[in-house]
Design an enzyme around this catalytic site. Structure first.
Site, PDB file in Angstrom:
ATOM      1  N   CYS A 159       0.849  -1.207   0.000  1.00  0.00           N
ATOM      2  CA  CYS A 159       0.000   0.000   0.000  1.00  0.00           C
ATOM      3  C   CYS A 159       0.878   1.249   0.000  1.00  0.00           C
ATOM      4  CB  CYS A 159      -0.953  -0.018   1.197  1.00  0.00           C
ATOM      5  SG  CYS A 159      -1.982  -1.482   1.330  1.00  0.00           S
TER       6      CYS A 159
ATOM      7  N   ASP B 186      -8.832  -2.898  -7.747  1.00  0.00           N
ATOM      8  CA  ASP B 186      -8.411  -1.856  -6.812  1.00  0.00           C
ATOM      9  C   ASP B 186      -9.188  -0.577  -7.118  1.00  0.00           C
ATOM     10  OD1 ASP B 186      -6.944   0.195  -5.413  1.00  0.00           O
ATOM     11  OD2 ASP B 186      -5.229  -1.160  -5.340  1.00  0.00           O
TER      12      ASP B 186
ATOM     13  N   HIS C  42      -7.618  -4.095  -3.715  1.00  0.00           N
ATOM     14  CA  HIS C  42      -6.495  -3.486  -3.004  1.00  0.00           C
ATOM     15  C   HIS C  42      -6.279  -4.244  -1.692  1.00  0.00           C
ATOM     16  CE1 HIS C  42      -3.736  -0.263  -1.953  1.00  0.00           C
ATOM     17  NE2 HIS C  42      -4.224  -0.352  -0.731  1.00  0.00           N
TER      18      HIS C  42
END
Length: 282
Positions: A169, A217, A250
């Site tokens: 991330c 995502d 994600h």
């Protein structure tokens, strides 16, 4: 189930964690702002490992804390820096370090947010976490990365010529930048880090980076992925590439979140290790 859908954290409406769930995983050491109600995180035994907290000189008044996991015994081992998500050094990041140490690496996770003086894993409000993360500017973080690799090179257990970095991330973007600015890094693997600000800098890459991204995502568009691929090609960075898992969201490697995708996580881990081996970090 709660799902962290964006690289810098979900909006409040994206998830709702019960007090009971948050309390249970807090005591287990996980970031309570992103846990899934039915999370069953992977836990790696630490037998045969040395676990320690390092204080790394970085030019600041207070040195940079880092979580270190490495094989016990004598001898030198390749090094991998582990760049965390926005939640700091919580149990998931520590376990990633344990997994790497079990494979023979020295794994170092610098606490990039330590200057705030708060414990991000204990915080439940994304809106309060974001300003702390934003205080960790690009130059500051890149400097902390360089300080960490310099420290690693001074340790008797480290192979000074075999240093890599991987990040998740927020830490994915740190990984891309480290491959641009830290001469001690030999290769990087970036898990779903933001690309938009890095696309114009693709030519700055000094070493190969493998990007691992999710096709679902909500915070990193397919257009950005394609633009980075095109920028890498235009800059002649043939050793760098991005692999996309079409059905992954994600945070697909984060086994404490609802977004965890075991198949993508397992394949991505194998690709990461192969990338490090191919580029001399093994």
């Amino acid at each position: 189930m709660p799902t962290l859908t964006r690289p810098e954290g979900s909006e409040p409406a994206d998830f709702n964690v019960t007090r009971r769930t948050a309390a249970g995983l807090f005591f287990a050491g996980y970031a309570v702002a992103a846990v899934a109600a039915d999370a069953a995180p992977i836990t790696t035994p630490v037998d045969g490992l040395v676990i320690e907290k390092a204080l790394i000189p970085n030019g600041a008044t207070n040195p940079l804390p880092a979580y270190v996991a490495r094989p016990a015994g004598t001898g030198r081992h390749p090094v991998i820096l582990v760049a965390n998500e926005i939640f700091g050094i919580h149990a998931y990041i520590k376990d990633v370090c344990h997994r790497l140490a079990k494979l023979g690496y020295v794994a170092i996770a610098p606490d990039f947010f330590y200057r705030s003086g708060v414990s991000l894993p204990e915080m439940t409000d994304i809106a309060k976490i974001r300003p702390i993360v934003e205080q960790a500017g690009v130059e500051q973080v890149d400097g902390d990365v360089r300080a960490t690799t310099a420290w690693a090179k001074s340790r008797p257990f480290a192979r000074v010529d075999r240093i890599g970095i991987t990040g998740f991330c927020w830490g994915g973007a740190v990984t891309w930048r480290a491959a641009m600015v830290d001469p001690d890094i030999r290769a990087g693997v970036a898990w779903y880090g933001q690309l938009k600000a890095l696309i114009p800098r693709a030519a700055e890459l000094k070493v190969p980076v493998l990007g691992l991204y999710g096709g679902r995502d909500q915070g990193i568009s397919a257009e950005d992925v394609q633009a980075m691929r095109a920028a890498l090609k235009a800059a002649g960075k043939t050793g760098s590439d991005i692999h996309v898992y079409p059905d992954a969201e994600h945070g697909f490697h984060a086994d404490y979140r609802a977004s965890y995708n075991p198949a993508a996580a397992t394949d991505g881990w194998a690709r990461m290790l192969a990338h490090f081996r191919k580029n001399g970090v093994a």
